[in-house]
Design a protein around this motif. Structure first.
Motif, mmCIF file in Angstrom:
data_model
loop_
_atom_site.group_PDB
_atom_site.id
_atom_site.type_symbol
_atom_site.label_atom_id
_atom_site.label_comp_id
_atom_site.label_asym_id
_atom_site.label_seq_id
_atom_site.Cartn_x
_atom_site.Cartn_y
_atom_site.Cartn_z
ATOM 1 N N GLU A 1 0.580 1.022 11.236
ATOM 2 C CA GLU A 1 0.136 0.307 12.545
ATOM 3 C C GLU A 1 0.619 -1.421 12.331
ATOM 4 O O GLU A 1 1.195 -1.929 12.743
ATOM 5 C CB GLU A 1 -0.750 0.508 13.737
ATOM 6 C CG GLU A 1 -1.741 -0.167 14.526
ATOM 7 C CD GLU A 1 -2.751 -0.094 15.441
ATOM 8 O OE1 GLU A 1 -3.078 -0.834 16.116
ATOM 9 O OE2 GLU A 1 -3.390 0.750 14.515
ATOM 10 N N THR B 1 1.006 -1.306 -0.504
ATOM 11 C CA THR B 1 0.343 0.063 -0.051
ATOM 12 C C THR B 1 0.696 1.324 -0.236
ATOM 13 O O THR B 1 1.056 2.185 -0.649
ATOM 14 C CB THR B 1 -1.240 -0.203 1.269
ATOM 15 O OG1 THR B 1 -1.333 -0.753 1.311
ATOM 16 C CG2 THR B 1 -1.533 1.631 1.587
ATOM 17 N N SER C 1 -0.260 4.823 -2.359
ATOM 18 C CA SER C 1 0.257 5.402 -1.470
ATOM 19 C C SER C 1 -0.893 6.548 -0.591
ATOM 20 O O SER C 1 -1.553 7.130 -0.086
ATOM 21 C CB SER C 1 1.164 7.081 -1.308
ATOM 22 O OG SER C 1 0.613 7.293 -2.549
ATOM 23 N N GLN C 2 -1.920 6.412 -1.800
ATOM 24 C CA GLN C 2 -3.295 7.392 -2.263
ATOM 25 C C GLN C 2 -4.084 6.685 -0.816
ATOM 26 O O GLN C 2 -4.819 7.407 -0.796
ATOM 27 C CB GLN C 2 -3.789 7.547 -2.894
ATOM 28 C CG GLN C 2 -4.553 6.488 -4.119
ATOM 29 C CD GLN C 2 -3.572 6.300 -5.093
ATOM 30 O OE1 GLN C 2 -2.401 6.189 -4.399
ATOM 31 N NE2 GLN C 2 -4.035 5.444 -6.056
ATOM 32 N N ALA C 3 -4.536 5.389 -1.019
ATOM 33 C CA ALA C 3 -4.942 4.319 0.194
ATOM 34 C C ALA C 3 -4.814 4.353 1.806
ATOM 35 O O ALA C 3 -4.893 3.966 2.002
ATOM 36 C CB ALA C 3 -5.202 3.954 -0.480
ATOM 37 N N LEU C 4 -3.091 4.795 1.577
ATOM 38 C CA LEU C 4 -2.239 4.792 2.465
ATOM 39 C C LEU C 4 -3.599 5.785 4.280
ATOM 40 O O LEU C 4 -3.874 6.302 4.168
ATOM 41 C CB LEU C 4 -1.052 4.867 3.352
ATOM 42 C CG LEU C 4 -0.456 5.154 4.044
ATOM 43 C CD1 LEU C 4 0.777 3.619 3.735
ATOM 44 C CD2 LEU C 4 0.726 5.818 3.914
ATOM 45 N N GLN C 5 -3.335 4.682 5.611
ATOM 46 C CA GLN C 5 -4.198 5.203 6.695
ATOM 47 C C GLN C 5 -3.854 4.563 7.938
ATOM 48 O O GLN C 5 -2.391 3.521 7.829
ATOM 49 C CB GLN C 5 -5.460 3.655 6.920
ATOM 50 C CG GLN C 5 -6.038 3.653 5.328
ATOM 51 C CD GLN C 5 -7.336 5.391 5.610
ATOM 52 O OE1 GLN C 5 -7.347 6.307 6.310
ATOM 53 N NE2 GLN C 5 -7.096 5.812 4.080
ATOM 54 N N PRO C 6 -3.546 4.790 8.603
ATOM 55 C CA PRO C 6 -2.677 5.076 10.076
ATOM 56 C C PRO C 6 -2.511 3.810 10.704
ATOM 57 O O PRO C 6 -1.612 3.478 11.040
ATOM 58 C CB PRO C 6 -3.734 6.028 10.859
ATOM 59 C CG PRO C 6 -3.935 7.294 10.301
ATOM 60 C CD PRO C 6 -4.528 6.045 9.068
ATOM 61 N N SER C 7 -3.766 2.746 10.127
ATOM 62 C CA SER C 7 -3.716 1.277 9.786
ATOM 63 C C SER C 7 -2.583 0.628 9.807
ATOM 64 O O SER C 7 -2.504 -0.627 10.298
ATOM 65 C CB SER C 7 -5.344 0.823 9.764
ATOM 66 O OG SER C 7 -5.486 0.513 8.753
ATOM 67 N N ASN C 8 -2.367 0.506 8.525
ATOM 68 C CA ASN C 8 -1.144 0.318 7.944
ATOM 69 C C ASN C 8 0.063 0.505 8.371
ATOM 70 O O ASN C 8 0.972 -0.523 8.667
ATOM 71 C CB ASN C 8 -1.575 0.931 5.761
ATOM 72 C CG ASN C 8 -2.585 0.686 5.648
ATOM 73 O OD1 ASN C 8 -3.063 1.522 4.967
ATOM 74 N ND2 ASN C 8 -3.090 -0.557 5.084
#
Length: 255
Positions: A138, A124, A129-136
């Motif tokens: 983590e 991701t 990268s536009q779909a990158l979330q804090p959960s990724n």
């Protein structure tokens, strides 16, 4: 020496009379099988495939056109790095890469499975990268923490023991690519030297393993390819130096 990737319309090279691995130079899954072939000191030929413009004949060896695929006899192949690598280790047992202990083999498989979330986060970050979330982020660090804990618990030079084994060669290709993420502006994926001291030490000894030295690429090189792929124009042949598909044996590291 060539690292040219064959594509639609290119002819299948003549069968070399030995193991032949169909791969892509920047694919971590294909690298797993290259490392196993190197570690077991098996003679083989390596043929690189353009995964965006696949040669028609690759589907004969891998029904979905994925890599790696191993041609073990002329016209006969198996695919998927996990299947290939277990086959190689059992078929050529002189240099064994798996523990003789069934429990340790199970633990190795669980370790690889638990690391999958970090691998997913890497993809991701690198290519979406536009779909990158804090959960990724983590999940990525959870994977690293679990791996480091296992390294500390085992207390051996490599996860396999005194010498690297299948579990090491399975995990390494992603660790190699993780180092490219900060170069792509993803500083949140960097290895903190204090937090990951044991993991960094492990990675350094892995870099010294002959099978890895023969094939690994520098983080800058991975970053360059990743950027080209993220832009939709992957530069598969950025390492190519001739027009001949190479016969691969363990060789000096390319930077």
């Amino acid at each position: 020496m060539s690292e040219k990737h064959l594509q639609t319309g290119d002819a299948l090279p003549t069968y070399p009379g030995k193991l032949r691995l169909f791969a892509m130079r920047f694919c971590p899954y294909a690298e797993r099988s290259v490392l196993v072939l190197n570690a077991k000191k098996l003679p083989y030929e390596l043929v690189f495939i353009n995964l965006d413009h696949k040669p028609e004949w690759i589907f004969k060896y891998s029904p979905k056109g994925t890599v790696p695929a191993l041609e073990y006899e002329e016209g006969k192949a198996i695919f998927d790095s996990n299947i290939i690598n277990v086959y190689l280790d059992e078929k050529y047992p002189d240099i064994s890469l798996q523990s003789a202990d069934p429990l340790r083999r199970a633990q190795d498989k669980m370790l690889v499975e638990n690391f999958a979330s970090a691998q997913s986060a890497y993809y991701t970050a690198a290519f979406n990268s536009q779909a990158l979330q804090p959960s990724n982020v983590e999940n990525y660090h959870k994977g690293l923490e679990l791996l480091q804990k296992e390294i500390e618990t085992r207390g051996t030079k490599f996860l396999n023991g005194d010498e690297p084994g299948l579990v090491d060669y399975t995990l390494w290709p992603f660790l190699e690519r993780f180092e490219a993420l900060p170069l792509l502006g993803k500083s949140e994926f960097a290895f903190d030297k204090d937090k990951y001291a044991a993991l960094i030490a492990y990675m350094n000894v892995m870099k010294s393993a002959p099978a890895v030295q023969a094939y690994r690429l520098a983080p800058e090189t991975h970053a360059k390819f990743t950027e080209s792929r993220a832009k939709g124009d992957p530069d598969y042949n950025m390492l190519d130096s001739s027009d001949t598909v190479c016969c691969m044996r363990p060789r000096k590291k390319k930077e």
